[in-house]
Design a protein around this motif. Sequence first.
Motif, PDB file in Angstrom:
ATOM      1  N   GLU A 240      39.200  32.034  33.065  1.00  0.00           N
ATOM      2  CA  GLU A 240      39.716  31.243  34.043  1.00  0.00           C
ATOM      3  C   GLU A 240      40.233  32.188  35.344  1.00  0.00           C
ATOM      4  O   GLU A 240      39.739  31.973  36.656  1.00  0.00           O
ATOM      5  CB  GLU A 240      41.186  30.600  33.970  1.00  0.00           C
ATOM      6  N   PHE A 241      40.749  33.567  35.191  1.00  0.00           N
ATOM      7  CA  PHE A 241      41.048  34.483  35.821  1.00  0.00           C
ATOM      8  C   PHE A 241      39.845  35.035  36.480  1.00  0.00           C
ATOM      9  O   PHE A 241      39.728  35.115  37.780  1.00  0.00           O
ATOM     10  CB  PHE A 241      41.880  35.558  35.320  1.00  0.00           C
TER      11      PHE A 241
ATOM     12  N   GLU B 120      46.440  50.030  41.976  1.00  0.00           N
ATOM     13  CA  GLU B 120      47.055  49.314  41.208  1.00  0.00           C
ATOM     14  C   GLU B 120      46.751  47.823  40.884  1.00  0.00           C
ATOM     15  O   GLU B 120      46.534  47.254  41.849  1.00  0.00           O
ATOM     16  CB  GLU B 120      48.463  48.919  42.082  1.00  0.00           C
ATOM     17  N   ARG B 121      46.512  47.931  39.598  1.00  0.00           N
ATOM     18  CA  ARG B 121      45.710  46.421  39.306  1.00  0.00           C
ATOM     19  C   ARG B 121      46.638  45.440  38.526  1.00  0.00           C
ATOM     20  O   ARG B 121      47.077  45.736  37.631  1.00  0.00           O
ATOM     21  CB  ARG B 121      44.626  46.831  38.433  1.00  0.00           C
ATOM     22  N   GLY B 122      46.798  44.390  39.369  1.00  0.00           N
ATOM     23  CA  GLY B 122      47.595  43.326  38.563  1.00  0.00           C
ATOM     24  C   GLY B 122      46.897  42.103  38.470  1.00  0.00           C
ATOM     25  O   GLY B 122      45.595  42.003  38.789  1.00  0.00           O
ATOM     26  N   MET B 123      47.418  41.355  37.530  1.00  0.00           N
ATOM     27  CA  MET B 123      46.518  40.019  37.099  1.00  0.00           C
ATOM     28  C   MET B 123      47.602  39.083  36.853  1.00  0.00           C
ATOM     29  O   MET B 123      48.714  39.293  36.670  1.00  0.00           O
ATOM     30  CB  MET B 123      45.745  40.314  35.841  1.00  0.00           C
ATOM     31  N   TYR B 124      47.194  37.857  37.143  1.00  0.00           N
ATOM     32  CA  TYR B 124      48.153  36.507  36.675  1.00  0.00           C
ATOM     33  C   TYR B 124      48.107  36.427  35.172  1.00  0.00           C
ATOM     34  O   TYR B 124      47.186  36.013  34.286  1.00  0.00           O
ATOM     35  CB  TYR B 124      47.654  35.331  37.167  1.00  0.00           C
TER      36      TYR B 124
ATOM     37  N   TYR C  77      38.292  32.360  38.722  1.00  0.00           N
ATOM     38  CA  TYR C  77      38.979  32.157  40.234  1.00  0.00           C
ATOM     39  C   TYR C  77      38.506  33.186  41.306  1.00  0.00           C
ATOM     40  O   TYR C  77      38.514  32.724  42.227  1.00  0.00           O
ATOM     41  CB  TYR C  77      40.572  32.288  39.789  1.00  0.00           C
ATOM     42  N   LEU C  78      38.278  34.578  40.471  1.00  0.00           N
ATOM     43  CA  LEU C  78      38.150  35.448  41.741  1.00  0.00           C
ATOM     44  C   LEU C  78      36.884  35.418  42.114  1.00  0.00           C
ATOM     45  O   LEU C  78      36.545  35.637  43.284  1.00  0.00           O
ATOM     46  CB  LEU C  78      38.486  37.066  41.180  1.00  0.00           C
TER      47      LEU C  78
ATOM     48  N   LEU D 155      36.795  32.658  44.641  1.00  0.00           N
ATOM     49  CA  LEU D 155      37.174  33.266  46.037  1.00  0.00           C
ATOM     50  C   LEU D 155      36.137  33.896  46.697  1.00  0.00           C
ATOM     51  O   LEU D 155      36.201  33.998  48.162  1.00  0.00           O
ATOM     52  CB  LEU D 155      38.598  34.171  45.653  1.00  0.00           C
TER      53      LEU D 155
ATOM     54  N   GLN E  74      39.638  43.583  34.626  1.00  0.00           N
ATOM     55  CA  GLN E  74      39.754  43.699  35.956  1.00  0.00           C
ATOM     56  C   GLN E  74      38.359  44.120  36.477  1.00  0.00           C
ATOM     57  O   GLN E  74      38.144  43.892  37.587  1.00  0.00           O
ATOM     58  CB  GLN E  74      40.915  44.732  36.472  1.00  0.00           C
TER      59      GLN E  74
ATOM     60  N   SER F 262      53.503  42.659  40.538  1.00  0.00           N
ATOM     61  CA  SER F 262      52.477  42.812  39.776  1.00  0.00           C
ATOM     62  C   SER F 262      51.090  43.366  40.278  1.00  0.00           C
ATOM     63  O   SER F 262      50.257  43.628  39.582  1.00  0.00           O
ATOM     64  CB  SER F 262      52.269  41.533  38.876  1.00  0.00           C
ATOM     65  N   ARG F 263      51.248  43.679  41.651  1.00  0.00           N
ATOM     66  CA  ARG F 263      50.188  44.127  42.699  1.00  0.00           C
ATOM     67  C   ARG F 263      48.959  43.329  42.447  1.00  0.00           C
ATOM     68  O   ARG F 263      47.757  43.697  42.831  1.00  0.00           O
ATOM     69  CB  ARG F 263      49.656  45.369  42.133  1.00  0.00           C
ATOM     70  N   ILE F 264      48.784  41.996  41.888  1.00  0.00           N
ATOM     71  CA  ILE F 264      47.867  41.081  41.910  1.00  0.00           C
ATOM     72  C   ILE F 264      47.326  40.808  43.521  1.00  0.00           C
ATOM     73  O   ILE F 264      46.049  40.787  43.914  1.00  0.00           O
ATOM     74  CB  ILE F 264      47.940  39.857  41.233  1.00  0.00           C
TER      75      ILE F 264
END
Lengths: 438, 329
Positions: free
Chosen positions: B97-98, B86-90, B101-102, B105, B146, A235-237
């Motif tokens: 929350e996401f 390439e953008r990923g997320m949970y 979290y970032l 960090l 993002q 997923s590239r996260i």
Amino acid sequence: MIRRILQVARREYLAYVRTKTFLLGVLMLPLILAMAFGLPAIMESMPKPPKAFTVIDETGRHAEALVDSVRAEAGVAGGIIRIEMRDHVYLTPAQLELPRDPAARDAALQAQAIGGKLFAWFVIRADSTGRASGLDFYTMDVSSQRLAQMVRRLLNRMVMIEDLSPHVGDAAFLERALSGVALNTHAVTAEGEEEATVAHAARAYAPLAFVYLLWIAILTMSSYLMTSTIEEKSSRIVEILLSSVSPFEFLMGKLVGLSGAGLTQLAAWGIAGVLISSAIPGGGATREILSGLAGAFSGANVFWFALFFLLGFLFYASFYIGVGSVCNTLREAQNLLQPVMIVMMIPLFLMVYVTNNPDTIFAVIGSFFPPFTPFLMMNRIPATPPAPLWQILLAAVLMIVSTWAAVRASAKVFRIGVLMYGKRPTLPEILRWARQRS
Amino acid sequence: MTATAPAALQLDQVYKAFGDHLAVDGVSVRIPLGMVYGFIGPNGAGKTTTLRMIVDIIRPDRGTVTVLGETDPAAIRSRIGYLPEERGMYVKMRTLEFVTYLGALKGMTMSDARRRGAELMQQLGLGDWQAATVDALSKGMQQKLQFIATLVHDPELLILDEPFSGLDPVNVEVMTEAILALRRRGRTVIFSTHMMDHAERLCDAILMIHRGQKVLDGPLSDIKAHAPHRAIRLTCYGEKDFVRDLPYVARVRAYGNDLEVFVQPGTPPQRLLRDVVDRVEVSRFDVSDPSLYDIFLEQVAPERTHRIEADGSWVSTEAGPAGPPGVEP
């Protein structure tokens, strides 16, 4: 650094404890315990109709005495004969209203057995002189042989006394001669000897249960970590995360978070074990088995169990994360994992042998081989004789060193692998990454 | 030139190879604070690799990377924001929350990160989606989220890899505005793009990169002022091959009836106009500043014709000894 590791760990912990895998893992042990001990305990406590049997005596003189002997040996309460935790009751042929003709009698017995009125019947055969020459046992349940063995033994004795009486005048002597010797089993413990019970057997085999639980827990949690790593990669996260934390911090965070989840699982198992054992009524075999298990898992053993669980998990999880980081799909990962799986299987194959022979040179050397250490040590610590303290400490130190090396190597592979898409690197390439200086 | 003013970024002779492929080949650049800086070049030019080395996702084989005055990557992680291509997320995490979290960090406290994340979500129109899980968001909303996650900790330096790719027109405007707003607040933004028009609109300065090597860099105004050729665009009908043979014409790119004509330096454009109106019917004649695209081509392959495909790859025709740019080492 610590702060970021803890942040990652916190997220990983929360993500894992919300999964179904974790819920199943937590429920697994209580479920197994409940099923293994709860169900029989419930069954035991439920009223059961006694199993009825009868004795057809062709000699015409043994049946009454035989049944009296059975009652005397097994113990009787209110006409109920208790054998193998089941209640039996003797019905006379007269009570069953059997016909005299043998063929019709057999048919009637069969009909009553099928109808549920009768569980088994014995036929004492007579030869032409009227001496008892054989015993036939008809039963609805051939798996239950205890009653038949008891009847055979007691009948044999009666026939022998009858045969020998004319030649040996002294009845008391005859009685004594036929009594033979009895076998009494004693368990030797530090507190001195005591009579062997089911609890001792349970304690002897408890290490098997612990090794198996450890194995299952390590396997499920490592697989989860690998799957989540592959997901984060595909997923590239991971690229966003690696701009905020170093690969080593990220990896450590994942390991710490999952270790926390693993310890939570152990704690849940402990609590469930205590609750279940206290819920089971006192007395009875179930209770004894549980107290045997508790005896093996107490005091210092709890500490060692937790330590080797953690080290074993970290050791194997490092491999699983490393593998996950270089693969793009679960299928690729499973291929690459096969050698690890084979190594992991060996302690399972060995566990019965090691439980029975915990101090052989083979078991001792094996428990210093890091991939086997957590399992074999868990096997050996509660075994008899238990592993000496110096061996436990040496194994723990070796395991800590090799776990540290595995985590470092995994972080290096992870760093390169997790941003590589497309072709999976070959094993020599991966090993080269693992060895290079960071 | 001596570097006395504080720099947001300094690359000194940075190299990175993947196997036999030299992805970044001795790039040096110095980016002052407070600028919007574009890394431009075709796909495969080495832009992403360069950006990844800046944020310490990969390490250079040789050369030094100095970010915000620091060479230790751990020291600046919390001061930069990075939006990868390439953008990923949970996807199962809640949106706020996401972001929290970032932010955490990056060294924020959980409560600060949550408060700031909620503010930004409100500003960008995601205020009602704070309790939703990420996968409940539309693609456009995910892109905004993002971006929020990239700047929740208010970084001094933002590094955006192809920030406009895959954005719908509305979000392109949102992104453009956000970048300009960050510059107004004195932040430095470095972004990569293969779309020259985005770079022209937004950048104070650019780095052009091709096959891993720096082509040129500097303030956009300087680059344009020093462009050796101006392109003259004309649309005409009829036999036009003679244009190529005019003595003062350096080069012609033909697209059917549209021509792009590059004349020798010092040639007044009217001379070309005079020569063509006599021989063909001219419906357009326009003399423009050279575009970044023109300048780029002028630098890397003046003798060849290039075309930008829809996917961003640049294709060279009139095959010379080499293949398309960016493919070969």
